[in-house]
Design an enzyme around this catalytic site. Structure first.
Site, PDB file in Angstrom:
ATOM      1  N   ARG A 241       0.851  -1.181   0.000  1.00 26.68           N
ATOM      2  CA  ARG A 241       0.000   0.000   0.000  1.00 26.68           C
ATOM      3  C   ARG A 241       0.888   1.234   0.000  1.00 26.68           C
ATOM      4  NH1 ARG A 241      -3.081  -3.196  -1.317  1.00 26.68           N
ATOM      5  NH2 ARG A 241      -5.196  -3.628  -0.556  1.00 26.68           N
ATOM      6  N   GLU A 270      -4.127   7.177  -7.715  1.00 22.67           N
ATOM      7  CA  GLU A 270      -4.124   6.270  -8.857  1.00 22.67           C
ATOM      8  C   GLU A 270      -5.339   6.543  -9.736  1.00 22.67           C
ATOM      9  OE1 GLU A 270      -3.779   2.193  -7.646  1.00 22.67           O
ATOM     10  OE2 GLU A 270      -1.945   2.550  -6.509  1.00 22.67           O
ATOM     11  N   HIS A 289      -0.058  -0.543 -10.651  1.00 21.13           N
ATOM     12  CA  HIS A 289      -0.807  -1.360  -9.679  1.00 21.13           C
ATOM     13  C   HIS A 289      -1.268  -2.677 -10.314  1.00 21.13           C
ATOM     14  CE1 HIS A 289      -3.267  -0.973  -5.720  1.00 21.13           C
ATOM     15  NE2 HIS A 289      -2.779  -2.191  -5.890  1.00 21.13           N
TER      16      HIS A 289
END
Length: 322
Positions: A241, A270, A289
């Site tokens: 994270r 993001e 990601h």
């Protein structure tokens, strides 16, 4: 459900389907499913899109569901999250509004594999060397770092951290781990040394890889002071994270060359803004990601999301998030 004696199918929105694959990976025939490929950055736009939907499938933590969003979606009855943990959903608010929240299975193998893709890409300079091959650049312009005999420091030794440790050991690395609740006995059970402290792990590792759950205790765990403890030849990898590592402090350390580089798959915002410095720093290997983005995981996510919907429609919800 019926309206005027006729059967009316519930509307289902599948959010953040970046690749546009969700509707092809499961049988959505019991609902009127719509896939949204672009991420909603404005809550008003999100409410306008979801206002008449009774069911929403959320991809991981891409779209937060705070209390005020539930208040603005009075028709929402079921929210399905891919995975069984989602810190971006206010579960208390969902319960208060009578919204059922369910999850799906998710395998930890893909994030482990991506972690090692980033590590190998960093230490062997794969991106600049491969780019030079494509563009007619210099033949052999970098000197790669070795893994064998070096120290891999793991922040966290859960399912992902444990598997990451096994692969590090296969490379002949000395693996050390630390977290607040990790014991010497549990570390030893996986052939891993317990670091006496977080600081000792940071100062003694050639590669530091983050595998912790984001919580109040881990938010900002790695800041300017912690980064200053790392060796100038060391690499930081974060597939966990983004908020566990202070992003501004990391950018500063990378820009100044205080650490050798970073492999990053998670970011505070993001998608990462197109002009963000992490996209261009030469000592950063960044991916958008991708940790859990594999065929097997996506097939599991959407198949089980449909199972959750079917169970909900039958009056017996399964895989409830609490």
């Amino acid at each position: 459900m019926s309206a005027g004696g006729s059967f009316v199918m519930l509307r289902c929105a599948v959010l953040d389907d970046y690749q546009g694959v969700a509707l092809g990976l499961a049988d959505w025939s019991r609902v009127r499913a719509t896939s949204f490929r672009e991420r909603f950055t404005d809550q008003d736009d999100l409410v306008a899109a979801l206002g008449d939907h009774e069911i929403v499938v959320a991809m991981r933590e891409r779209t937060p569901f705070p209390a005020e969003l539930f208040e603005r979606l009075p028709n929402l009855r079921l929210l399905v999250s891919t995975g069984m943990r989602n810190a971006a959903i206010d579960l208390a608010a969902a319960r208060a509004r009578g919204v059922t929240v369910c999850g799906t299975g998710s395998t930890s193998t893909p994030p482990v594999e991506l972690t090692w893709a980033l590590i190998l890409g960093l230490v062997r300079n794969l991106v600049p060397e491969a780019t030079a091959m494509r563009t007619g650049g210099p033949w052999q312009s970098t000197l790669g770092a070795d893994l064998h005999g070096r120290t891999l420091g793991l922040l966290g030794l859960g399912k992902i951290g444990t598997r990451t440790a096994e692969i590090g050991q296969a490379f002949g690395m000395d693996v050390v781990a630390w977290s607040e609740n990790l014991t010497k006995e549990r570390a030893a059970a996986h052939g891993v040394r317990l670091a006496p402290s977080k600081d000792a792990l940071l100062s003694g590792s050639d590669i530091v890889s983050v595998h912790l759950v984001l919580s109040d205790r881990t938010r900002g765990l790695i800041g300017e002071r912690e980064l200053s403890l790392m060796r100038p030849t060391a690499y930081l990898v974060n597939t966990s994270r983004a908020a566990i590592v202070d992003q501004a402090a990391l950018v500063s350390a990378l820009r100044a060359g205080r650490i050798a580089g970073a492999g990053l798959d998670v970011f505070e915002v993001e998608p990462l803004p197109a002009d963000h410095e992490l996209r261009t720093l030469p000592n950063v290997l960044a991916t958008p990601h991708l940790g859990y983005v594999t065929e097997l995981n996506y097939e599991t996510y959407f198949r089980e999301a449909v199972e959750d919907i079917d169970a909900f429609l039958a009056g017996s919800p399964i895989r409830l998030l609490t």
